[in-house]
Design an enzyme around this catalytic site. Structure first.
Site, PDB file in Angstrom:
ATOM      1  N   ASP A  11       0.873  -1.186   0.000  1.00 21.10           N
ATOM      2  CA  ASP A  11       0.000   0.000   0.000  1.00 21.10           C
ATOM      3  C   ASP A  11       0.900   1.224   0.000  1.00 21.10           C
ATOM      4  O   ASP A  11       2.099   1.127   0.279  1.00 21.10           O
ATOM      5  CB  ASP A  11      -0.899  -0.011   1.251  1.00 21.10           C
ATOM      6  N   SER A  12       0.306   2.364  -0.272  1.00 22.79           N
ATOM      7  CA  SER A  12       1.045   3.625  -0.209  1.00 22.79           C
ATOM      8  C   SER A  12       1.457   3.931   1.230  1.00 22.79           C
ATOM      9  O   SER A  12       2.168   4.896   1.464  1.00 22.79           O
ATOM     10  CB  SER A  12       0.167   4.748  -0.723  1.00 22.79           C
ATOM     11  N   TYR A  43      -0.451   8.366  -2.603  1.00 20.16           N
ATOM     12  CA  TYR A  43      -0.447   8.043  -4.031  1.00 20.16           C
ATOM     13  C   TYR A  43      -1.576   8.808  -4.743  1.00 20.16           C
ATOM     14  O   TYR A  43      -1.502   9.047  -5.937  1.00 20.16           O
ATOM     15  CB  TYR A  43      -0.697   6.553  -4.252  1.00 20.16           C
ATOM     16  N   GLY A  44      -2.616   9.120  -3.982  1.00 19.78           N
ATOM     17  CA  GLY A  44      -3.827   9.685  -4.580  1.00 19.78           C
ATOM     18  C   GLY A  44      -3.624  10.996  -5.319  1.00 19.78           C
ATOM     19  O   GLY A  44      -4.461  11.396  -6.129  1.00 19.78           O
ATOM     20  N   CYS A  74      -4.380  -1.316  -1.994  1.00 23.28           N
ATOM     21  CA  CYS A  74      -4.536   0.125  -2.205  1.00 23.28           C
ATOM     22  C   CYS A  74      -5.463   0.328  -3.401  1.00 23.28           C
ATOM     23  O   CYS A  74      -5.173  -0.178  -4.496  1.00 23.28           O
ATOM     24  CB  CYS A  74      -3.159   0.716  -2.493  1.00 23.28           C
ATOM     25  N   ASN A  75      -6.555   1.028  -3.196  1.00 24.59           N
ATOM     26  CA  ASN A  75      -7.497   1.278  -4.300  1.00 24.59           C
ATOM     27  C   ASN A  75      -6.851   2.126  -5.388  1.00 24.59           C
ATOM     28  O   ASN A  75      -7.072   1.907  -6.576  1.00 24.59           O
ATOM     29  CB  ASN A  75      -8.722   2.039  -3.796  1.00 24.59           C
ATOM     30  N   THR A  76      -6.034   3.093  -4.970  1.00 22.30           N
ATOM     31  CA  THR A  76      -5.437   4.021  -5.935  1.00 22.30           C
ATOM     32  C   THR A  76      -4.463   3.276  -6.848  1.00 22.30           C
ATOM     33  O   THR A  76      -4.457   3.476  -8.067  1.00 22.30           O
ATOM     34  CB  THR A  76      -4.707   5.156  -5.200  1.00 22.30           C
ATOM     35  N   CYS A 183     -10.948   3.579  -0.055  1.00 24.80           N
ATOM     36  CA  CYS A 183      -9.509   3.740   0.207  1.00 24.80           C
ATOM     37  C   CYS A 183      -9.196   2.876   1.417  1.00 24.80           C
ATOM     38  O   CYS A 183      -9.940   2.898   2.410  1.00 24.80           O
ATOM     39  CB  CYS A 183      -9.205   5.208   0.507  1.00 24.80           C
ATOM     40  N   HIS A 185      -7.135   3.077   3.672  1.00 21.78           N
ATOM     41  CA  HIS A 185      -6.873   3.796   4.934  1.00 21.78           C
ATOM     42  C   HIS A 185      -8.167   4.086   5.706  1.00 21.78           C
ATOM     43  O   HIS A 185      -8.144   4.228   6.933  1.00 21.78           O
ATOM     44  CB  HIS A 185      -6.204   5.150   4.663  1.00 21.78           C
TER      45      HIS A 185
END
Ligand code: DGL
Length: 259
Positions: A11-12, A43-44, A74-76, A183, A185
């Site tokens: 993930d970021s 990252y977004g 991570c969705n992004t 997201c 997070h």
């Protein structure tokens, strides 16, 4: 045959641990390696090209540690890079995307809210998915600043509460009955979110679905770990390890590394 090689996740930053927790609880026998690329969070706000490059870097790190499958927690990164990852590397990938489908299918008000990063909401993959649900009104909101506050360990700050109120109130006013957390997070903000939204609005995230999908793919490919030995869990971060340790809430091995 048993496969003791680890599941790799990245993930970021620390948010993907929400996905790791679901995977570990469903698959306690599996060894895992988690990469928190907190140095490069968020990252977004990065371009698609930058997100792809960072996703390649993280994947290679995990492959060098013998990951047998990669979970893009991570969705992004998923919505911007999963196609390129699958093209480049010969390893199975599991991605996470905002859980639009269950929200859209169950909504009674025909209106759902999605809170996600700019990178996710602007991605082609996200647009492809939302186009499938034109019968439902989708209220999109970028969670500006939320990832940074979580990465700084400021989940319970007044600033967090103010930002969340400013993002959620307009959604409530539009009569959403499902709030999709797009997201990895954001599940850590559920207690704060519940203070703002009325009880009839249900919160959905993708963690459980991703864990089930990971289990299925491991079994289908016959690469699940059936060994009787106690599993191990390792976490790597390229930023302050204390924030990651605190969010893990376990006595787990966190290593600070430059990657
Ligand atoms: N956890 C990432 C996600 O799921 C956060 C992205 C970011 O760093 O902005 O989208």
């Amino acid at each position: 045959m048993s496969n003791t090689h680890p599941i790799g996740l990245f993930d970021s930053g620390i948010g993907g641990t929400s996905i790791w927790k679901e995977i570990h609880s469903l698959l306690p026998n599996e060894n895992t390696i988690y990469l928190a690329d907190s140095k490069n969070a968020p990252y977004g706000l990065k371009s698609k090209e930058e997100i792809i490059e960072l996703s390649f870097k993280n994947t290679e790190y995990l492959l060098n540690k013998n990951a047998k499958i990669i979970v893009v927690a991570c969705n992004t990164a998923t919505t911007n890079a999963i196609k390129e990852l699958r093209k480049k590397y010969n390893v199975p990938f599991i991605g996470i995307e905002p859980a639009i489908k269950p929200a859209a299918n169950q909504s009674k008000t025909q209106t759902i809210g999605i809170l996600a990063t700019k990178g996710t909401l602007n991605s082609d993959l996200f647009h492809e998915k939302t186009a499938l649900y034109s019968n439902v009104k989708i209220v999109e909101q970028i969670g500006h600043g939320l990832v940074q506050l979580i990465e700084n360990g400021d989940i319970n700050s007044a600033e967090m509460q103010e930002l969340l109120e400013s993002y959620l109130k307009p959604m409530i006013d539009q009569n959403i009955d499902y709030l999709v957390l797009g997201c990895s997070h954001y599940p850590y903000l559920i207690p704060q979110i519940k203070k703002i939204i009325p009880e009839n609005i249900k919160i959905i995230d993708s963690g459980e679905a991703v864990a089930k999908q990971t289990k299925k793919i491991l079994e289908d490919l016959k690469i699940n770990n059936t060994s009787k030995e106690k599993s191990w869990q390792k976490f790597y971060t390229n930023a302050n390890p204390h924030v990651l340790e605190a969010i893990l809430d376990h006595n787990l091995a966190v290593f600070e590394k430059d990657f």
